[in-house]
Design a protein around this motif. Structure first.
Motif, short mmCIF file in Angstrom:
data_model
loop_
_atom_site.label_atom_id
_atom_site.label_comp_id
_atom_site.label_asym_id
_atom_site.label_seq_id
_atom_site.Cartn_x
_atom_site.Cartn_y
_atom_site.Cartn_z
N VAL A 5 0.82 -1.28 -0.11
CA VAL A 5 -0.01 0.02 0.07
C VAL A 5 0.85 1.10 0.12
O VAL A 5 0.87 2.21 -0.96
N GLU A 6 2.03 1.25 0.85
CA GLU A 6 2.77 2.43 1.02
C GLU A 6 3.66 2.87 -0.37
O GLU A 6 3.82 3.92 -0.75
N GLU A 7 4.06 1.59 -0.96
CA GLU A 7 4.65 1.67 -2.28
C GLU A 7 3.77 2.36 -3.31
O GLU A 7 4.28 3.01 -4.00
N PHE A 8 2.52 1.76 -3.34
CA PHE A 8 1.63 2.31 -4.35
C PHE A 8 1.46 3.77 -4.15
O PHE A 8 1.37 4.81 -5.10
N LEU A 9 1.09 4.40 -2.78
CA LEU A 9 0.82 5.73 -2.36
C LEU A 9 2.05 6.48 -2.64
O LEU A 9 1.94 7.78 -3.10
N THR A 10 3.13 6.05 -2.69
CA THR A 10 4.34 6.70 -2.94
C THR A 10 4.52 7.13 -4.39
O THR A 10 4.78 8.12 -4.78
N GLY A 11 4.05 5.84 -5.23
CA GLY A 11 4.16 6.42 -6.66
C GLY A 11 3.06 7.14 -7.02
O GLY A 11 3.06 7.91 -7.97
N ALA A 12 1.85 7.14 -6.26
CA ALA A 12 0.92 8.12 -6.61
C ALA A 12 1.09 9.50 -6.02
O ALA A 12 0.01 10.39 -6.34
N ARG A 13 2.26 10.00 -5.32
CA ARG A 13 2.36 11.03 -4.72
C ARG A 13 1.30 11.61 -3.87
O ARG A 13 0.90 12.59 -3.79
N ALA A 14 0.79 10.40 -3.01
CA ALA A 14 -0.13 10.69 -1.89
C ALA A 14 0.46 10.96 -0.71
O ALA A 14 1.58 10.25 -0.45
N SER A 15 -0.50 11.33 0.28
CA SER A 15 0.09 11.36 1.62
C SER A 15 -0.82 10.40 2.49
O SER A 15 -2.02 10.01 2.03
N TRP A 16 -0.22 9.84 3.41
CA TRP A 16 -0.85 9.01 4.10
C TRP A 16 -0.60 8.81 5.60
O TRP A 16 0.47 9.39 6.03
N GLN A 17 -1.42 8.35 6.46
CA GLN A 17 -1.21 8.31 7.82
C GLN A 17 -1.97 6.89 8.44
O GLN A 17 -3.17 6.75 8.16
N TRP A 18 -1.27 5.93 8.89
CA TRP A 18 -1.82 4.81 9.66
C TRP A 18 -2.44 5.21 10.94
O TRP A 18 -1.85 5.98 11.58
N LEU A 19 -3.66 4.85 11.15
CA LEU A 19 -4.54 5.36 12.55
C LEU A 19 -4.90 4.17 13.30
O LEU A 19 -4.50 2.75 12.90
N ARG A 20 -5.19 4.54 14.44
CA ARG A 20 -5.75 3.32 15.28
C ARG A 20 -6.68 2.46 14.63
O ARG A 20 -7.34 2.97 13.63
N GLY A 21 -6.79 1.13 14.93
CA GLY A 21 -7.58 0.13 14.58
C GLY A 21 -7.30 -0.37 12.97
O GLY A 21 -7.87 -0.99 12.45
N ASP A 22 -6.12 -0.09 12.93
CA ASP A 22 -5.60 -0.71 11.58
C ASP A 22 -6.00 0.23 10.23
O ASP A 22 -6.05 -0.62 9.15
N ALA A 23 -6.50 1.21 10.52
CA ALA A 23 -7.00 2.30 9.52
C ALA A 23 -5.90 3.18 8.74
O ALA A 23 -4.87 3.07 9.47
#
Length: 322
Positions: free
Chosen positions: A180-198
């Motif tokens: 998922v992180e590899e895909f989002l890096t390629g997508a130039r998106a920002s992300w944050q893992w949250l509680r509850g595996d979200a």
């Protein structure tokens, strides 16, 4: 098909193709056809009607119109995989209309073309409306176009298996956070893992796009579908009781983070639908659209409608705030 604004899809039948009224006749026509990309860019959408293509004969037709299908990775609508990278169209209650949109216009890459196949025609209604993106853009008030000139920011809250909306596992078709992180890096998106595996995903994108062949500027975003106001006042109010705005499965703002007024959302949604041309379905029909030049949706219906849509590989790379 209802004709509005001087444009409608080009309809091609056995008589036009000079062949038999079956899948073999359509395949023969497509094999003899040169310049499909140019024809699609000129006509924006093509309807293949009267060839009575069965679901069992669909692969040969798809190989000509949409070869080497990919998985629906990062797709935000609920769809069921029914074959090799073939999916049902968006699964949404039959009594509701799905507003106009370009497939995955929120993403860093989107399909350049889309194919729809009618396996089972609805009893009533259920047309796929298509809208010329240039006409849609021109139909909007000047203040709306100006407000969106800086782009939009999409936010997704994807749960880890239990929650409202799609999980990140379903969205990215993997159980691996690394993938998922590899895909989002390629997508130039920002992300944050949250509680509850979200995970919370944020992307800034443009609101319009120019077609690479025609140069036409078109409306190209999903602000009205990601905004609670696009659901209707009552539904939005009920949703607000359940979740705060920053915890909705998906939401949208202007790219600077400022809120989009509900009135703008209503205008975008309503004028897109008003400018659309309805493609009514008969069993065996196919609809091929240029996904940049044309937005699509769905009218309400009754009966057992089954429209399939393979996911293509011919995806165009998007740019942040083009």
């Amino acid at each position: 098909m209802e004709h509005r604004q001087g444009w409608k899809p080009l309809e091609i039948g056995p008589a036009d193709a000079g062949g038999t009224a079956d899948a073999d006749g359509l395949v023969s026509h497509l094999d003899s056809l040169t310049g499909l990309e140019q024809l699609l860019a000129k006509e924006k959408a093509l309807v293949f009607r009267g060839f009575q293509v069965s679901e069992g004969a669909l692969d040969a037709v798809m190989d000509r119109l949409l070869p080497n299908r990919l998985a629906y990775v990062h797709g935000n609508s609920p769809r069921t995989k029914v074959g090799k990278n073939i999916y049902t169209s968006t699964e949404y209650p039959a009594e509701y209309v799905i507003s106009m949109h370009n497939e995955m216009s929120y993403a860093h890459q989107w399909p350049t073309r889309l194919l729809f196949y009618c396996a089972v025609a609805p009893a009533t209604g259920g047309a796929t409306p298509v809208v010329d993106g240039r006409l849609w853009l021109d139909s909007l008030d000047d203040d709306v176009r100006e407000a969106f000139a800086g782009g939009v920011r999409y936010t997704q809250n994807l749960h880890g298996g239990r929650g409202l909306g799609k999980s990140w596992q379903d969205t990215f078709e993997t159980d691996s956070k690394d993938k998922v992180e590899e895909f989002l890096t390629g997508a130039r998106a920002s992300w944050q893992w949250l509680r509850g595996d979200a995970v919370r995903v944020t992307q800034d994108r443009a609101s319009t796009l120019r077609h690479p062949l025609t140069g036409e500027e078109v409306w190209f975003n999903q602000a009205d579908q990601w905004h609670p106001a696009g659901l209707g006042d009552e539904t939005a109010a009920e949703l607000a009781k359940v979740l705060p705005a920053d915890e909705l499965p998906q939401s949208v703002s202007y790219a600077d983070g400022s809120p989009i007024p509900a009135a703008h959302v209503h205008q975008i949604r309503d004028r897109g639908l008003a400018a659309a041309v309805d493609v009514d379905w008969r069993q065996g029909d196919l609809l091929l659209i240029d996904n940049v030049l044309v937005g699509h949706g769905r009218r309400a219906y009754s009966g057992a409608r089954r429209v399939l849509s393979p996911c293509p590989t011919d995806r165009a790379p998007g740019l942040m705030l083009r």
